[in-house]
Write a protein that holds these residues in place. Structure first.
Motif, short mmCIF file in Angstrom:
data_model
loop_
_atom_site.label_atom_id
_atom_site.label_comp_id
_atom_site.label_asym_id
_atom_site.label_seq_id
_atom_site.Cartn_x
_atom_site.Cartn_y
_atom_site.Cartn_z
N GLY A 19 0.92 -1.17 -0.02
CA GLY A 19 -0.09 -0.11 -0.13
C GLY A 19 0.69 1.23 0.07
N ALA A 54 3.25 5.30 3.32
CA ALA A 54 2.29 5.84 4.26
C ALA A 54 1.39 5.13 4.87
CB ALA A 54 1.68 7.24 3.48
N SER A 55 0.79 4.11 3.96
CA SER A 55 -0.50 3.51 4.62
C SER A 55 0.19 2.39 5.57
CB SER A 55 -1.02 2.83 3.21
OG SER A 55 -0.49 1.77 2.86
N ALA A 56 1.54 2.08 5.35
CA ALA A 56 2.04 1.07 6.34
C ALA A 56 2.05 1.73 7.74
CB ALA A 56 3.29 0.49 5.81
N ASN A 105 0.53 4.48 8.59
CA ASN A 105 -0.88 4.57 9.14
C ASN A 105 -1.39 3.33 9.79
OD1 ASN A 105 -0.68 7.34 8.67
ND2 ASN A 105 -1.68 7.03 6.62
N LEU A 106 -1.14 2.11 9.25
CA LEU A 106 -1.65 0.99 9.84
C LEU A 106 -1.18 0.87 11.24
CD1 LEU A 106 -3.14 -1.41 9.62
CD2 LEU A 106 -1.41 -2.68 8.38
N ARG A 165 -2.66 3.16 13.65
CA ARG A 165 -4.01 3.08 13.88
C ARG A 165 -3.88 2.25 15.35
NH1 ARG A 165 -7.83 1.19 15.80
NH2 ARG A 165 -10.04 0.93 15.14
N TYR A 166 -2.90 1.21 15.53
CA TYR A 166 -3.02 0.31 16.81
C TYR A 166 -1.67 0.87 17.55
CZ TYR A 166 -6.02 -2.46 13.67
OH TYR A 166 -7.15 -2.98 12.98
N GLY A 213 -4.54 12.55 11.18
CA GLY A 213 -4.71 11.49 10.00
C GLY A 213 -3.37 10.75 9.78
N GLY A 214 -2.44 10.76 10.55
CA GLY A 214 -1.20 10.21 9.94
C GLY A 214 -0.51 10.78 9.07
N TRP A 215 0.04 10.03 8.14
CA TRP A 215 0.89 10.47 7.05
C TRP A 215 -0.01 10.44 5.76
CZ3 TRP A 215 2.69 7.68 11.14
CH2 TRP A 215 3.93 8.22 11.71
N ASP A 216 0.04 11.34 4.91
CA ASP A 216 -0.53 11.22 3.68
C ASP A 216 0.52 10.71 2.68
OD1 ASP A 216 -2.63 12.75 4.59
OD2 ASP A 216 -2.30 14.53 3.41
N ILE A 217 0.18 10.16 1.36
CA ILE A 217 0.74 9.17 0.61
C ILE A 217 1.89 10.31 0.14
CG2 ILE A 217 -0.93 7.94 -0.09
CD1 ILE A 217 -1.04 9.40 -2.80
N HIS A 226 -7.72 0.21 3.32
CA HIS A 226 -6.60 1.02 3.11
C HIS A 226 -7.41 2.16 1.91
CE1 HIS A 226 -2.80 2.46 0.49
NE2 HIS A 226 -3.01 3.21 1.15
N CYS A 270 -5.99 9.32 0.62
CA CYS A 270 -5.46 10.02 1.92
C CYS A 270 -4.57 8.94 2.44
CB CYS A 270 -6.39 10.42 2.74
SG CYS A 270 -7.09 9.04 3.46
N GLY A 271 -4.30 7.73 2.15
CA GLY A 271 -3.30 6.96 2.77
C GLY A 271 -3.69 6.44 4.21
N TYR A 272 -4.91 6.67 4.57
CA TYR A 272 -5.58 6.36 5.86
C TYR A 272 -5.61 4.81 5.83
CZ TYR A 272 -8.25 5.67 10.15
OH TYR A 272 -8.49 5.00 11.50
N VAL A 273 -5.41 4.02 6.86
CA VAL A 273 -5.67 2.63 6.97
C VAL A 273 -6.26 2.21 8.41
CG1 VAL A 273 -4.56 0.23 6.95
CG2 VAL A 273 -3.44 2.14 5.45
N LYS A 326 -10.66 9.93 8.09
CA LYS A 326 -9.71 10.85 7.83
C LYS A 326 -10.18 11.71 6.83
CE LYS A 326 -4.87 11.58 6.48
NZ LYS A 326 -3.36 10.87 5.93
#
Ligand SMILES: [Zn+2]
Ligand SMILES: [Zn+2]
Ligand SMILES: [Zn+2]
Lengths: 433, 469
Positions: free
Chosen positions: A132, A135-137, A139-140, A143-144, A238-242, B224, B228-231, B247
């Motif tokens: 993904g 960024a998505s990694a 963000n995952l 999330r936790y 919302g964490g990181w953007d791509i 995912h 915006c990359g939110y997961v 997000k």
């Protein structure tokens, strides 16, 4: 031969000298020598005067002992994980959880991650079957995250024993601090010439640049290789953007919300840098493209007099744009200027410039070595200073200009393979995020 | 057949067919196992499955060839015949006649007579010889019977009838020994997954949190959002019946286009996050919770008698006549029975008391394995130990592989009981020192007073506790 050189300088009036070396005199010396080292001096003076305050912050930190989440997202990083985890096991501060995210690796990473999990060396191991992007990694993992602070690490890095303690203590010095950048040093400096030159670069320009901008309150990018964030704020944005340049982007968001972003030079992380010039070039092209993408495109609003307007954010962006974008283009102008107007002495001018830089670089180098906590193992880098001037003065500048042009006119970062196409396409569709 | 008798279940009747004496059993309680020697064939009326099963087990568990090999048929009434019982019988008949099974009856009887004429030189566990002879006399394979009543899920009824306390490990050991010694050859049927603690196949496979082991956890797909990359887990996105990114507030429309579900993530009640739950096993039988790796994969086979097995069934000196008598003060089982008879007679005259006790050894498969190659020698050594601990007037015999019988003339019952208990604990500690046995190797002892005038009665009484006949 030497007479030619002597004659050249002898016959030159001060006016002519200024005309010939205007870029050096008006731009580079003030910025990189006077400004940087003035600030560096002030920084060390202040640090000395704040010893007691720092001790108190340390005390507050230890008495609270908050849970810290250490996350290392990445693809195919399995081979690096053990070294990273070992360096975490040896930290002076131990109240942390480790979250490793495997972003669609196609090697042994899932096996290694799960075995580290079974051995109790890490706390959470999450795998995305499909990649993904960075960024998505991250963000995952976010999330936790359960920690009060999040420390983001590259999986191929490892930390000094007190690095976590040092980086988190900064939050206790000033409640307005939202994120702290750690100091990167090169682990594989001896692996190749490219790596050696980068080791010099990290030691001098990168590290000094960060101390200075941090002191002035305009520190821009917290490297993903080693940075600490307040979890609540990070979750709020919302964490990181791509990516690319997601590090600079997230830092910018903290600044927009009014949080201070600082650099902690005593929190040291060893990282592996590209060994080949080819990969290094690619990496730097990516980094520099992000300046355009995020400063000039996505966060251009910091220059607008909106309700959220902040002087520090404004200056931070301005400094970034001026010293990087504007300086780079001026450098091209300068090169053409001397090539056109001083064609006969062009070679001599270049050599002279290099000589001046080398002398200055040695001065800088010895100051930094004197201040470094591991100067014994860094002293040998001094041998490479003459090359370093070419590396910084020409190679890096050239890459920077290339990157700016590509990104400004061709939006090339959106086509970057570094991000999966699915995310880049979407970002481009939704108004050049 | 007398009509009145036919409806009277009180009586078991004897029929004659082709010169063979057939005992037709309707009243299970009235059957005395040792008395079955007198008949050639048994037909068992299958009106009470559990009673019939008990009786079949007793017959096949007997020590005498004439009893445990006896041809036995089930007269089917309404009740379905339990496959476990059918495996112990030689077939089903519709009426009190063996006409339909004539050839098998002939074979069994002729083979049985062969056995009588020759003596085997078989050494080792008696059960192995019994099993081989049972299979040989019928020319059948030993087949596993699926059964929810047994721990493994499969039963070998003949072995179960012959094992102490239906110990599955003993059966496994016997089959292994028989294969190792070349008597039987295995043919694959199935694999069962057994509890390493008790051998039960009744196991619950639980997914538990790898951190805290709780069974209470739930898993969700993570989403995912590309833009915006939110997961985050799917539930982060639920809004009314739509999926909305928390997000960037955009609505998710099309999987694979603007979002995807890259993984599945579980969270336990204690907040631990993981993707691969640990598999824990819970044994319904012994309550043992364990790791999946602890589960034993056991191969269930059908066993076929080999040529070696056949020749073993037909050769040599029998175990019972083996050199156990060479130990001072240990008599053969037949001598013991004679002496018991004599004592019974004496008792009538003197009003003295006689008690018989058994000392039975339940060794773990590990112990049995350790002494397998010299099991007779091992038994002899134990016999010598037991003999030393007994009083001079007491008579000792080896009733089967691991059960000794002791006759104590003119002794007080209570005292004998107490003495034997002490003897057993002494024996236990000696065995632990000499043979490195553990607490899991058990010794069962109990004493019985001769009550009726017949010496056989007391042996049958003991047989109800522990198979000796
Ligand atoms: Zn848990
Ligand atoms: Zn979104
Ligand atoms: Zn069990």
């Amino acid at each position: 031969m030497w007479e030619v050189v002597f004659d050249y300088f002898d016959s030159m009036t001060p006016d002519q000298f200024v005309r010939t070396y205007w870029y050096l005199i008006f731009l580079e010396l003030p910025r990189y020598l006077f400004l940087d080292y003035m600030v560096l001096l002030l920084y060390y003076l202040r640090r000395f005067s704040m010893k007691k305050t720092y001790k108190e912050a340390q005390y507050r930190f230890w008495s609270e002992s908050p849970l810290v989440t250490i996350m290392a997202p990445g693809k195919n990083e399995g081979k690096n994980l053990y070294k990273l985890v070992k360096s975490l096991e040896d930290q002076t501060y131990q109240n942390f959880e480790i979250i490793i995210v495997d972003d669609g690796s196609d090697d042994d990473t899932p096996i290694i991650g799960n075995s580290l999990l079974k051995a109790g060396l890490i706390d959470v191991f999450l795998r995305n079957e499909v990649r993904g992007g960075k960024a998505s990694a991250a963000n995952l993992a976010l999330r936790y995250s359960k920690g009060k602070y999040v420390v983001h690490l590259d999986a191929d890095s490892s930390l000094d024993r007190n690095a976590i303690e040092r980086i988190i203590t900064r939050f206790y010095l000033d409640p307005e601090i939202g994120c702290v950048g750690g100091n990167l040093k090169v682990r594989n400096a001896k692996e190749s010439m490219a790596a050696t030159l980068q080791a010099m670069e990290y030691l001098s320009s990168i590290s000094v640049g960060r101390i200075v901008t941090s002191y002035l309150g305009i520190y821009r990018i917290i490297s993903g290789a080693f940075g600490a964030f307040r979890t609540d704020v990070l979750k709020r944005i919302g964490g990181w953007d791509i990516g690319p340049g997601l590090d600079g982007d997230v830092t910018q968001k903290f600044q927009k919300l009014g949080y201070k972003v600082v650099f902690e030079d005593r929190a040291i992380c060893l990282t592996s840098v590209p060994v080949k010039f080819k990969t290094l070039t690619k990496q730097r092209l990516r980094w520099n493209k992000s300046t355009v993408r995020f400063r000039l495109r996505k966060h251009i609003d910091v220059f607008l007099p909106t309700a959220n307007f902040k002087f520090t954010t404004f200056f931070s962006s301005l400094e970034n744009i001026v010293f990087n974008v504007v300086f780079s283009f001026l450098w091209i102008v300068y090169l053409f200027d001397i090539l056109w107007n001083f064609t006969d002495t062009f070679a001599l001018i270049i050599v002279t410039k290099l000589a001046i830089y080398t002398v200055i670089s040695y001065l800088q180098f010895f100051v930094l070595i004197a201040l470094s906590e591991r100067w014994r193992s860094e002293l040998w880098l001094g041998l490479y200073i003459p090359l370093e001037t070419i590396y910084n003065g020409y190679y890096m500048r050239f890459i920077r200009v290339m990157a700016y042009i590509k990104e400004m006119y061709f939006y090339s970062s959106y086509k970057d393979v570094w991000n999966p196409a699915k995310t880049s396409d979407k970002a481009l569709d939704h108004g050049k995020l | 057949m007398n009509v009145i008798e036919a409806f009277n279940r009180e009586h078991n009747t004897v029929h004659s067919e082709n010169g063979l004496d057939i005992l037709f059993i309707r009243n299970y309680e009235a059957v005395r196992i040792s008395a079955l020697i007198s008949y050639d064939v048994i037909i068992l009326e299958y009106h009470d499955p559990s009673g019939a099963g008990d009786l079949l087990n007793k017959i096949r568990a007997a020590s005498y060839e004439d009893v445990y090999l006896i041809p036995c048929f089930l007269l089917k009434l309404d009740a379905q015949v339990d496959p476990l019982h059918l495996a112990l019988a030689d077939g089903i008949v519709e009426r009190v006649s063996i006409a339909s099974h004539h050839s098998i009856v002939e074979r069994i009887i002729s083979v049985k007579n062969d056995y009588k004429a020759i003596k085997t030189d078989f050494v080792g566990r008696q059960v192995v010889l019994k099993l081989i002879r049972f299979l040989h006399s019928r020319d059948i394979r030993l087949k596993p019977v699926p059964s929810s009543n047994t721990l493994m899920g499969y039963s070998f009824p003949f072995l179960d009838a012959n094992s102490h306390l239906h110990d599955y490990q003993e059966n496994i050991e016997i089959l292994k020994v028989s294969v190792d010694r070349g008597f039987l050859s295995p043919h694959f049927e199935d694999v069962v997954h057994l509890c390493s603690n008790c051998g039960s196949g009744f196991i619950n496979y639980r997914e538990v949190c790898p951190k805290c082991g709780t069974r209470k956890h739930f898993s969700e797909y993570s989403i995912h959002h590309f833009v915006c990359g939110y997961v985050g887990p799917e539930s982060d996105f639920f809004q009314d019946k739509k999926l909305v990114c928390p997000k960037c507030n955009r609505q998710l429309r099309h999987i694979g286009v603007d979002y995807d579900k890259p993984s599945r993530i579980s969270e336990c009640e204690n907040g631990h996050v993981f993707q691969e739950p640990e598999i824990e096993t819970y044994c319904f039988n012994c309550g043992d919770t364990n790791k999946l790796e602890s589960i034993i994969d056991y191969e269930i086979n059908t066993y076929e008698l080999t040529a070696t097995g056949v020749s073993m069934a037909l050769s040599g000196i029998t175990k019972e006549e083996s050199n156990i008598e060479e130990i001072d003060g240990v008599v053969s089982f037949s001598v013991f029975k004679t002496l018991l008879k004599v004592e019974a007679e004496r008792r009538k005259l003197t009003k003295g008391s006689v008690s018989v006790s058994y000392i039975s050894f339940l060794f773990t498969p590990k112990t049995i394995k350790a002494h397998l190659d010299s099991y007779d020698q091992f038994t002899h050594q134990i016999a010598a130990l037991v003999r030393n601990l007994l009083q001079p007037t007491e008579v000792l015999t080896l009733a089967n592989d691991d059960t000794f019988l002791v006759m104590s003339p003119e002794a007080d019952m209570k005292e004998t009981k107490k003495r034997l208990q002490e003897l057993s604990s002494k024996l236990k500690s000696v065995l632990q020192k000499q043979f490195e046995t553990t607490d899991n190797d058990r010794i069962l002892v109990d004493s019985f007073e001769m009550e009726d005038k017949e010496s056989v009665g007391i042996l049958e009484q003991i047989n109800e506790h522990i198979n000796i006949l």
